[in-house]
Design a protein around this motif. Structure first.
Motif, PDB file in Angstrom:
ATOM      1  N   SER A   1       0.850  -1.190   0.000  1.00  0.00           N
ATOM      2  CA  SER A   1       0.000   0.000   0.000  1.00  0.00           C
ATOM      3  C   SER A   1       0.884   1.237   0.000  1.00  0.00           C
ATOM      4  N   TYR A   2       0.346   2.326  -0.517  1.00  0.00           N
ATOM      5  CA  TYR A   2       1.085   3.588  -0.538  1.00  0.00           C
ATOM      6  C   TYR A   2       1.336   4.122   0.871  1.00  0.00           C
ATOM      7  N   PRO A   3       0.368   4.008   1.812  1.00  0.00           N
ATOM      8  CA  PRO A   3       0.649   4.446   3.183  1.00  0.00           C
ATOM      9  C   PRO A   3       1.842   3.725   3.813  1.00  0.00           C
ATOM     10  N   ILE A   4       2.029   2.441   3.501  1.00  0.00           N
ATOM     11  CA  ILE A   4       3.185   1.721   4.035  1.00  0.00           C
ATOM     12  C   ILE A   4       4.473   2.314   3.467  1.00  0.00           C
ATOM     13  N   LYS A   5       4.458   2.649   2.189  1.00  0.00           N
ATOM     14  CA  LYS A   5       5.622   3.284   1.568  1.00  0.00           C
ATOM     15  C   LYS A   5       5.955   4.590   2.292  1.00  0.00           C
ATOM     16  N   LEU A   6       4.940   5.395   2.591  1.00  0.00           N
ATOM     17  CA  LEU A   6       5.154   6.643   3.312  1.00  0.00           C
ATOM     18  C   LEU A   6       5.681   6.384   4.717  1.00  0.00           C
ATOM     19  N   ALA A   7       5.171   5.326   5.360  1.00  0.00           N
ATOM     20  CA  ALA A   7       5.608   4.993   6.717  1.00  0.00           C
ATOM     21  C   ALA A   7       7.082   4.597   6.735  1.00  0.00           C
ATOM     22  N   VAL A   8       7.532   3.885   5.698  1.00  0.00           N
ATOM     23  CA  VAL A   8       8.939   3.505   5.595  1.00  0.00           C
ATOM     24  C   VAL A   8       9.802   4.755   5.499  1.00  0.00           C
ATOM     25  N   GLU A   9       9.423   5.672   4.630  1.00  0.00           N
ATOM     26  CA  GLU A   9      10.202   6.899   4.439  1.00  0.00           C
ATOM     27  C   GLU A   9      10.248   7.719   5.731  1.00  0.00           C
ATOM     28  N   ASP A  10       9.107   7.836   6.410  1.00  0.00           N
ATOM     29  CA  ASP A  10       9.063   8.611   7.653  1.00  0.00           C
ATOM     30  C   ASP A  10       9.939   7.981   8.730  1.00  0.00           C
TER      31      ASP A  10
ATOM     32  N   ASP B   1      -1.145  21.075   0.595  1.00  0.00           N
ATOM     33  CA  ASP B   1      -0.659  19.893   1.317  1.00  0.00           C
ATOM     34  C   ASP B   1      -1.819  19.057   1.837  1.00  0.00           C
ATOM     35  N   ALA B   2      -2.870  19.718   2.306  1.00  0.00           N
ATOM     36  CA  ALA B   2      -4.037  19.003   2.830  1.00  0.00           C
ATOM     37  C   ALA B   2      -4.711  18.192   1.736  1.00  0.00           C
ATOM     38  N   ALA B   3      -4.762  18.744   0.528  1.00  0.00           N
ATOM     39  CA  ALA B   3      -5.364  18.019  -0.597  1.00  0.00           C
ATOM     40  C   ALA B   3      -4.597  16.730  -0.875  1.00  0.00           C
ATOM     41  N   LYS B   4      -3.272  16.815  -0.846  1.00  0.00           N
ATOM     42  CA  LYS B   4      -2.444  15.633  -1.090  1.00  0.00           C
ATOM     43  C   LYS B   4      -2.635  14.591   0.010  1.00  0.00           C
ATOM     44  N   ARG B   5      -2.595  15.030   1.255  1.00  0.00           N
ATOM     45  CA  ARG B   5      -2.755  14.092   2.370  1.00  0.00           C
ATOM     46  C   ARG B   5      -4.116  13.422   2.345  1.00  0.00           C
ATOM     47  N   THR B   6      -5.122  14.133   1.852  1.00  0.00           N
ATOM     48  CA  THR B   6      -6.478  13.596   1.827  1.00  0.00           C
ATOM     49  C   THR B   6      -6.599  12.385   0.909  1.00  0.00           C
ATOM     50  N   VAL B   7      -5.837  12.388  -0.187  1.00  0.00           N
ATOM     51  CA  VAL B   7      -6.017  11.313  -1.184  1.00  0.00           C
ATOM     52  C   VAL B   7      -4.938  10.236  -1.126  1.00  0.00           C
ATOM     53  N   GLU B   8      -3.802  10.506  -0.491  1.00  0.00           N
ATOM     54  CA  GLU B   8      -2.695   9.548  -0.592  1.00  0.00           C
ATOM     55  C   GLU B   8      -2.919   8.277   0.216  1.00  0.00           C
ATOM     56  N   TYR B   9      -3.875   8.281   1.149  1.00  0.00           N
ATOM     57  CA  TYR B   9      -4.128   7.084   1.953  1.00  0.00           C
ATOM     58  C   TYR B   9      -5.329   6.275   1.474  1.00  0.00           C
ATOM     59  N   LEU B  10      -5.900   6.647   0.343  1.00  0.00           N
ATOM     60  CA  LEU B  10      -7.044   5.916  -0.189  1.00  0.00           C
ATOM     61  C   LEU B  10      -6.604   4.573  -0.760  1.00  0.00           C
ATOM     62  N   THR B  11      -7.444   3.574  -0.612  1.00  0.00           N
ATOM     63  CA  THR B  11      -7.144   2.244  -1.127  1.00  0.00           C
ATOM     64  C   THR B  11      -6.973   2.270  -2.646  1.00  0.00           C
ATOM     65  N   GLY B  12      -5.937   1.622  -3.139  1.00  0.00           N
ATOM     66  CA  GLY B  12      -5.684   1.544  -4.573  1.00  0.00           C
ATOM     67  C   GLY B  12      -4.715   2.584  -5.092  1.00  0.00           C
ATOM     68  N   VAL B  13      -4.411   3.605  -4.285  1.00  0.00           N
ATOM     69  CA  VAL B  13      -3.513   4.679  -4.723  1.00  0.00           C
ATOM     70  C   VAL B  13      -2.064   4.188  -4.686  1.00  0.00           C
ATOM     71  N   LYS B  14      -1.354   4.402  -5.788  1.00  0.00           N
ATOM     72  CA  LYS B  14       0.055   3.996  -5.874  1.00  0.00           C
ATOM     73  C   LYS B  14       1.008   5.186  -5.760  1.00  0.00           C
ATOM     74  N   GLY B  15       0.480   6.382  -5.861  1.00  0.00           N
ATOM     75  CA  GLY B  15       1.307   7.575  -5.742  1.00  0.00           C
ATOM     76  C   GLY B  15       0.479   8.807  -6.018  1.00  0.00           C
ATOM     77  N   VAL B  16       1.022   9.980  -5.645  1.00  0.00           N
ATOM     78  CA  VAL B  16       0.309  11.247  -5.843  1.00  0.00           C
ATOM     79  C   VAL B  16       1.279  12.303  -6.370  1.00  0.00           C
ATOM     80  N   THR B  17       0.896  12.950  -7.469  1.00  0.00           N
ATOM     81  CA  THR B  17       1.636  14.104  -7.986  1.00  0.00           C
ATOM     82  C   THR B  17       0.805  15.343  -7.701  1.00  0.00           C
TER      83      THR B  17
END
Length: 217
Positions: A43-52, A123-139
């Motif tokens: 999942s994309y949230p796991i990817k973010l968690a690794v980076e953090d 930033d809020a717009a990005k955070r709102t969508v990056e944890y949705l199921t199926g998302v692989k990344g956000v530009t």
């Protein structure tokens, strides 16, 4: 000063400490304090968690990542489903003027565009969508538009640095030009470097931040 081998072990130990991360999925190499991450997560949230998690490790000066996101079959979503979920999520977020944004999805990757007044809204717009199921990344291609005095911007950023418990304001110089900010100086960690950048972005009228802060461990 830590050796690369010590930093690598600390990174691995930090990943083991994260409940939402399977460290066996992540490859770690370190050279001169630059940590390179690779592997596959589900999942994309796991990817973010690794980076953090890696950003919290002392001695890490920069991160290069090539982690891929692959969802389990029952979690796969079509681009249309992801787009609908993203639009609905943004509409429910009171921090984001949703009538000014456009959401596009291709192969699970969301691209946001439009014009807003404040960086925190972008930033809020990005955070709102990056944890949705199926998302692989956000530009995040959302642009900012606001008129303000550069001297006022500099003063507000300086005050924000001095209020923060995570930022040593004495080690950072601030330069402003039109809607751009340049940060120079030394910080103690990647976290401090990013916090300084976030604080600068949150100042009204700031559209771009050139972060030249050096991490000195």
């Amino acid at each position: 000063m830590k050796t690369d081998a010590q930093i690598k072990q600390d990174v691995i130990d930090q990943l083991k400490w994260q409940n939402d991360v399977d460290e066996t999925q992540i490859g770690v190499t370190v050279k001169d304090g630059l940590v390179t991450l690779s592997g596959l997560v589900f999942s994309y949230p796991i990817k973010l968690a690794v980076e953090d998690a890696v950003k919290k490790v002392a001695g890490v000066k920069a991160i290069a990542e090539d982690i891929k996101v692959g969802y389990l079959s029952e979690q796969n979503k079509t681009d249309t489903e992801i787009a609908n979920s993203a639009v609905n999520a943004i509409e429910w977020n009171a921090s984001v003027p949703n009538d000014r944004l456009l959401v596009e999805v291709e192969n699970g990757w969301i691209t946001l565009s439009g014009t807003l007044e404040y960086a925190y809204q972008r930033d809020a717009a990005k955070r709102t969508v990056e944890y949705l199921t199926g998302v692989k990344g956000v530009t995040n291609n959302i642009t900012l538009k606001q008129v303000i005095d550069p001297k006022d911007v500099q003063e507000q950023i300086k005050n924000a640095f001095e209020r923060s418990a995570l930022i040593d304001a004495q080690g950072i110089s601030i330069e402003t030009s039109d809607h751009a900010v340049k940060l120079k100086g030394r910080v103690r960690s990647i976290i401090e470097k990013e916090e300084a950048q976030k604080a600068a972005f949150n100042a009204p009228g700031v559209y771009a931040v050139q972060n030249e802060l050096k991490v000195v461990s």
